[in-house]
Design a protein around this motif. Structure first.
Motif, PDB file in Angstrom:
ATOM      1  N   GLY A 158       0.813  -1.213   0.000  1.00  0.00           N
ATOM      2  CA  GLY A 158       0.000   0.000   0.000  1.00  0.00           C
ATOM      3  C   GLY A 158       0.846   1.264   0.000  1.00  0.00           C
ATOM      4  O   GLY A 158       0.538   2.241  -0.686  1.00  0.00           O
ATOM      5  N   ARG A 159       1.938   1.259   0.776  1.00  0.00           N
ATOM      6  CA  ARG A 159       2.797   2.443   0.812  1.00  0.00           C
ATOM      7  C   ARG A 159       3.453   2.697  -0.531  1.00  0.00           C
ATOM      8  O   ARG A 159       3.517   3.836  -1.008  1.00  0.00           O
ATOM      9  CB  ARG A 159       3.858   2.245   1.897  1.00  0.00           C
ATOM     10  N   ARG A 160       3.935   1.650  -1.180  1.00  0.00           N
ATOM     11  CA  ARG A 160       4.605   1.825  -2.476  1.00  0.00           C
ATOM     12  C   ARG A 160       3.620   2.313  -3.546  1.00  0.00           C
ATOM     13  O   ARG A 160       3.951   3.178  -4.366  1.00  0.00           O
ATOM     14  CB  ARG A 160       5.262   0.521  -2.914  1.00  0.00           C
ATOM     15  N   LEU A 161       2.411   1.753  -3.534  1.00  0.00           N
ATOM     16  CA  LEU A 161       1.418   2.215  -4.501  1.00  0.00           C
ATOM     17  C   LEU A 161       1.002   3.652  -4.235  1.00  0.00           C
ATOM     18  O   LEU A 161       0.690   4.408  -5.172  1.00  0.00           O
ATOM     19  CB  LEU A 161       0.198   1.291  -4.472  1.00  0.00           C
ATOM     20  N   VAL A 184       0.495   9.315 -19.079  1.00  0.00           N
ATOM     21  CA  VAL A 184       0.553   9.591 -17.641  1.00  0.00           C
ATOM     22  C   VAL A 184      -0.823   9.460 -17.012  1.00  0.00           C
ATOM     23  O   VAL A 184      -0.976   8.932 -15.897  1.00  0.00           O
ATOM     24  CB  VAL A 184       1.150  10.987 -17.394  1.00  0.00           C
ATOM     25  N   ARG A 185      -1.855   9.932 -17.715  1.00  0.00           N
ATOM     26  CA  ARG A 185      -3.219   9.806 -17.167  1.00  0.00           C
ATOM     27  C   ARG A 185      -3.605   8.328 -17.009  1.00  0.00           C
ATOM     28  O   ARG A 185      -4.222   7.937 -16.016  1.00  0.00           O
ATOM     29  CB  ARG A 185      -4.212  10.537 -18.070  1.00  0.00           C
ATOM     30  N   ARG A 186      -3.226   7.514 -18.000  1.00  0.00           N
ATOM     31  CA  ARG A 186      -3.516   6.080 -17.876  1.00  0.00           C
ATOM     32  C   ARG A 186      -2.741   5.463 -16.703  1.00  0.00           C
ATOM     33  O   ARG A 186      -3.257   4.626 -15.965  1.00  0.00           O
ATOM     34  CB  ARG A 186      -3.173   5.359 -19.179  1.00  0.00           C
ATOM     35  N   LEU A 187      -1.481   5.889 -16.553  1.00  0.00           N
ATOM     36  CA  LEU A 187      -0.676   5.378 -15.443  1.00  0.00           C
ATOM     37  C   LEU A 187      -1.287   5.773 -14.096  1.00  0.00           C
ATOM     38  O   LEU A 187      -1.365   4.950 -13.176  1.00  0.00           O
ATOM     39  CB  LEU A 187       0.749   5.920 -15.565  1.00  0.00           C
ATOM     40  N   ALA A 188      -1.722   7.013 -13.985  1.00  0.00           N
ATOM     41  CA  ALA A 188      -2.316   7.469 -12.727  1.00  0.00           C
ATOM     42  C   ALA A 188      -3.610   6.717 -12.426  1.00  0.00           C
ATOM     43  O   ALA A 188      -3.864   6.320 -11.276  1.00  0.00           O
ATOM     44  CB  ALA A 188      -2.574   8.973 -12.787  1.00  0.00           C
ATOM     45  N   ALA A 189      -4.430   6.509 -13.456  1.00  0.00           N
ATOM     46  CA  ALA A 189      -5.682   5.771 -13.243  1.00  0.00           C
ATOM     47  C   ALA A 189      -5.396   4.335 -12.821  1.00  0.00           C
ATOM     48  O   ALA A 189      -6.051   3.785 -11.916  1.00  0.00           O
ATOM     49  CB  ALA A 189      -6.524   5.801 -14.523  1.00  0.00           C
ATOM     50  N   ALA A 190      -4.398   3.700 -13.454  1.00  0.00           N
ATOM     51  CA  ALA A 190      -4.050   2.330 -13.080  1.00  0.00           C
ATOM     52  C   ALA A 190      -3.522   2.264 -11.658  1.00  0.00           C
ATOM     53  O   ALA A 190      -3.833   1.325 -10.905  1.00  0.00           O
ATOM     54  CB  ALA A 190      -3.015   1.768 -14.056  1.00  0.00           C
ATOM     55  N   ALA A 191      -2.735   3.238 -11.240  1.00  0.00           N
ATOM     56  CA  ALA A 191      -2.209   3.255  -9.868  1.00  0.00           C
ATOM     57  C   ALA A 191      -3.331   3.402  -8.855  1.00  0.00           C
ATOM     58  O   ALA A 191      -3.341   2.730  -7.813  1.00  0.00           O
ATOM     59  CB  ALA A 191      -1.196   4.388  -9.711  1.00  0.00           C
ATOM     60  N   ARG A 192      -4.300   4.276  -9.145  1.00  0.00           N
ATOM     61  CA  ARG A 192      -5.425   4.439  -8.209  1.00  0.00           C
ATOM     62  C   ARG A 192      -6.283   3.174  -8.138  1.00  0.00           C
ATOM     63  O   ARG A 192      -6.737   2.781  -7.059  1.00  0.00           O
ATOM     64  CB  ARG A 192      -6.259   5.658  -8.627  1.00  0.00           C
ATOM     65  N   GLU A 193      -6.500   2.542  -9.286  1.00  0.00           N
ATOM     66  CA  GLU A 193      -7.267   1.291  -9.269  1.00  0.00           C
ATOM     67  C   GLU A 193      -6.532   0.198  -8.485  1.00  0.00           C
ATOM     68  O   GLU A 193      -7.153  -0.564  -7.741  1.00  0.00           O
ATOM     69  CB  GLU A 193      -7.518   0.826 -10.707  1.00  0.00           C
ATOM     70  N   ALA A 194      -5.200   0.147  -8.649  1.00  0.00           N
ATOM     71  CA  ALA A 194      -4.424  -0.849  -7.902  1.00  0.00           C
ATOM     72  C   ALA A 194      -4.508  -0.598  -6.407  1.00  0.00           C
ATOM     73  O   ALA A 194      -4.630  -1.531  -5.604  1.00  0.00           O
ATOM     74  CB  ALA A 194      -2.969  -0.836  -8.375  1.00  0.00           C
ATOM     75  N   ASP A 196      -7.002   0.868  -4.830  1.00  0.00           N
ATOM     76  CA  ASP A 196      -8.345   0.460  -4.401  1.00  0.00           C
ATOM     77  C   ASP A 196      -8.442  -1.053  -4.233  1.00  0.00           C
ATOM     78  O   ASP A 196      -9.042  -1.552  -3.273  1.00  0.00           O
ATOM     79  CB  ASP A 196      -9.388   0.952  -5.400  1.00  0.00           C
ATOM     80  N   GLU A 197      -7.841  -1.789  -5.189  1.00  0.00           N
ATOM     81  CA  GLU A 197      -7.901  -3.247  -5.095  1.00  0.00           C
ATOM     82  C   GLU A 197      -7.122  -3.764  -3.896  1.00  0.00           C
ATOM     83  O   GLU A 197      -7.567  -4.696  -3.201  1.00  0.00           O
ATOM     84  CB  GLU A 197      -7.357  -3.868  -6.381  1.00  0.00           C
ATOM     85  N   VAL A 198      -5.957  -3.179  -3.639  1.00  0.00           N
ATOM     86  CA  VAL A 198      -5.158  -3.614  -2.482  1.00  0.00           C
ATOM     87  C   VAL A 198      -5.914  -3.372  -1.187  1.00  0.00           C
ATOM     88  O   VAL A 198      -6.000  -4.249  -0.310  1.00  0.00           O
ATOM     89  CB  VAL A 198      -3.804  -2.888  -2.466  1.00  0.00           C
ATOM     90  N   TYR A 199      -6.507  -2.175  -1.041  1.00  0.00           N
ATOM     91  CA  TYR A 199      -7.247  -1.894   0.190  1.00  0.00           C
ATOM     92  C   TYR A 199      -8.506  -2.751   0.288  1.00  0.00           C
ATOM     93  O   TYR A 199      -8.952  -3.090   1.384  1.00  0.00           O
ATOM     94  CB  TYR A 199      -7.589  -0.409   0.263  1.00  0.00           C
ATOM     95  N   GLY A 200      -9.070  -3.110  -0.878  1.00  0.00           N
ATOM     96  CA  GLY A 200     -10.207  -4.028  -0.839  1.00  0.00           C
ATOM     97  C   GLY A 200      -9.802  -5.407  -0.343  1.00  0.00           C
ATOM     98  O   GLY A 200     -10.506  -6.038   0.449  1.00  0.00           O
ATOM     99  N   VAL A 201      -8.626  -5.886  -0.817  1.00  0.00           N
ATOM    100  CA  VAL A 201      -8.132  -7.185  -0.360  1.00  0.00           C
ATOM    101  C   VAL A 201      -7.784  -7.135   1.120  1.00  0.00           C
ATOM    102  O   VAL A 201      -8.083  -8.067   1.883  1.00  0.00           O
ATOM    103  CB  VAL A 201      -6.902  -7.604  -1.198  1.00  0.00           C
ATOM    104  N   VAL A 202      -7.186  -6.044   1.562  1.00  0.00           N
ATOM    105  CA  VAL A 202      -6.851  -5.902   2.980  1.00  0.00           C
ATOM    106  C   VAL A 202      -8.119  -5.931   3.831  1.00  0.00           C
ATOM    107  O   VAL A 202      -8.174  -6.588   4.881  1.00  0.00           O
ATOM    108  CB  VAL A 202      -6.059  -4.605   3.216  1.00  0.00           C
TER     109      VAL A 202
END
Length: 367
Positions: A158-161, A184-194, A196-202
Motif C-alpha cells: 500500500g505504501r509503495r502504490l 501519464v493519465r492512464r498510469l495514474a488511473a491504473a495506480a489508483r485502481e491498484a 483500491d484493489e489492495v485496500y479491498g483485499v486488505v
C-alpha cells in the motif's frame, strides 16, 4: 468406519455373554443393536437404553460403557451436561429399585455405576471438549495469519502504490506533450485502481464473512442488476468460522462469474442444511461457452483449495447448457492431526481401559 466396527463388536460381545450365561435372553441382542444405533442418532436416548438393558439383564456392561461414552461425546454445553447427569442418576435409581433391599450391596452398586457410567461419560465429554478447543485454536491461528498478511500488504504494498499514485498525480498536472500526457493519465488511473484493489483485499482479509452474510451479498448483486434468487432448505445451524467463510466465498465467486460471463441470466442460489453438512449450490443457465469460460480462471481453483482445507468438496461444470457450482461443507471441522495427538492418545488409553481392562476385571471378579 472404525467406530461402527467398535459398536458392532460391543453388540456382538454382549450378545455372546448373554447367550452363554442366560440362553433365554439371547433375543436381547436385538435391543442392544437398537441402543447402539440410538447412541449415534440420539446419544442420550441410547445412553438411557443402555442403562435400562444393563439393569434388567444384570450384564450388557460393554453396551453400558459404549452408550455412556457416546453420551459424553455429545455434551456440548451446560444443558447437555445436566441432561446426561440426570440420565445417569435416573439409571442408578432404576438399578437400585430392581435390587433387593440390602444395605450392604448399595455401596457396591454405586461404585460399579461410577466406574461403568460416570467414568466413560466424563472421558467422552473431555475428548469432545479437547476437539472443540483444538478447532478454536486453529481458527484463532488462521485469523492471526490473515491479520498478519493484511498488515504486511497495507504497510508495504500500500505504501509503495501510494508513492506511485502521488508521483503520477504530479505528472498529470505537468506541461507534457499530448502523447505523454495521455500515457501519464492512464498510469495514474491504473495506480489508483491498484490502490483500491489492495485496500479491498486488505479489508477482506481483516473482515471474516460467514454464511449469515450471504443474504446481504445476494442483495448487493441484485441491486447491481443480476437476477438472483436465494432459497434455503432446512434449519440453519452453527458452522465453523472457516467453513462459514468458505460458503460465503463460494456464493461470491459464483455470482461474480455469472455477472461476468452470463449477464442478465437468472442465477439460483440454494443453501441446503443437512444433518452433517451445508450444501451450497449455484445454477446459472448461460449462453454457449459461458460456463466453460467461468471455470477456466484461477478463482475456482483457489476456491477448490479453500473448500478442501475445511474438509469439504467443490464441484463445477456444465449440465444441459447451465453452469453449476456446488460445495459441501461439514458442520464439524476436520481435526488438526498434529494438535490432536494428545486427545487421540488419551482416547486410545481410555478405550483400552473402558472396553478391555474393565470388562476383563469384571469377568475375573465374577469367576
Amino acid at each position: 468406519m472404525g467406530r461402527h466396527l467398535l459398536a458392532a463388536g460391543v453388540v456382538a460381545a454382549d450378545t455372546a455373554i448373554l447367550a452363554a450365561g442366560r440362553p433365554g435372553l439371547a433375543w436381547v441382542g436385538l435391543l442392544l443393536a437398537v441402543a447402539a444405533l440410538l447412541s449415534y442418532r440420539m446419544p442420550l436416548f441410547g445412553f438411557a437404553a443402555g442403562l435400562v438393558l444393563s439393569a434388567v439383564t444384570g450384564l450388557a456392561y460393554l453396551m453400558l460403557l459404549w452408550t455412556a461414552f457416546r453420551a459424553g461425546r455429545a455434551v456440548g454445553g451446560r444443558r447437555d451436561a445436566v441432561a446426561a447427569l440426570g440420565v445417569a442418576a435416573g439409571g442408578l435409581a432404576f438399578l437400585l429399585s430392581l435390587r433387593p433391599a440390602d444395605a450392604g450391596a448399595i455401596p457396591q452398586l454405586v461404585v460399579a455405576h461410577l466406574v461403568f457410567v460416570a467414568l466413560p461419560l466424563l472421558v467422552g465429554a473431555y475428548l469432545a471438549q479437547q476437539e472443540r478447543l483444538t478447532a478454536a485454536l486453529a481458527d484463532q491461528a488462521r485469523l492471526g495469519e490473515r491479520l498478519r498478511i493484511a498488515r504486511d500488504m497495507h504497510d508495504s504494498v500500500g505504501r509503495r502504490l501510494s508513492l506511485v499514485s502521488i508521483q503520477a498525480a504530479a505528472l498529470e498536472v505537468a506541461d507534457l506533450p499530448p502523447p505523454q500526457a495521455q500515457a501519464v493519465r492512464r498510469l495514474a488511473a491504473a495506480a489508483r485502481e491498484a490502490m483500491d484493489e489492495v485496500y479491498g483485499v486488505v479489508g477482506a482479509l481483516r473482515d471474516t464473512p460467514d454464511v449469515a452474510a450471504v443474504d446481504a451479498l445476494v442483495a448487493e448483486f441484485r441491486a447491481a442488476g443480476v437476477p438472483v434468487r436465494l432459497s434455503q432448505r432446512g434449519s440453519a445451524r452453527a458452522l465453523p468460522a472457516a467453513a462459514g467463510e468458505a460458503a460465503y466465498r463460494v456464493v461470491e465467486e459464483g455470482l461474480t462469474n455469472a455477472a461476468k460471463h452470463a449477464p442478465d441470466r437468472p442465477v439460483a442460489v440454494e443453501l441446503a442444511w443437512e444433518r452433517r453438512a451445508l450444501r451450497v449450490t449455484l445454477t446459472n443457465p448461460g449462453p454457449p461457452g459461458a460456463a466453460a469460460a467461468a471455470g477456466a480462471g484461477r478463482g475456482l481453483q483457489g476456491l477448490t483449495e479453500r473448500v478442501r482445507l475445511v474438509g469439504g468438496r467443490l464441484g463445477y461444470g456444465t449440465t444441459d447448457g447451465a453452469f453449476r457450482l456446488g460445495a459441501t461443507l461439514p458442520l464439524h471441522p476436520p481435526p488438526a492431526p498434529a494438535a490432536l495427538r494428545r486427545p487421540v492418545l488419551v482416547g486410545t488409553v481410555a478405550a483400552v481401559l473402558l472396553f478391555l481392562l474393565l470388562p476383563a476385571t469384571m469377568m475375573l471378579g465374577v469367576a
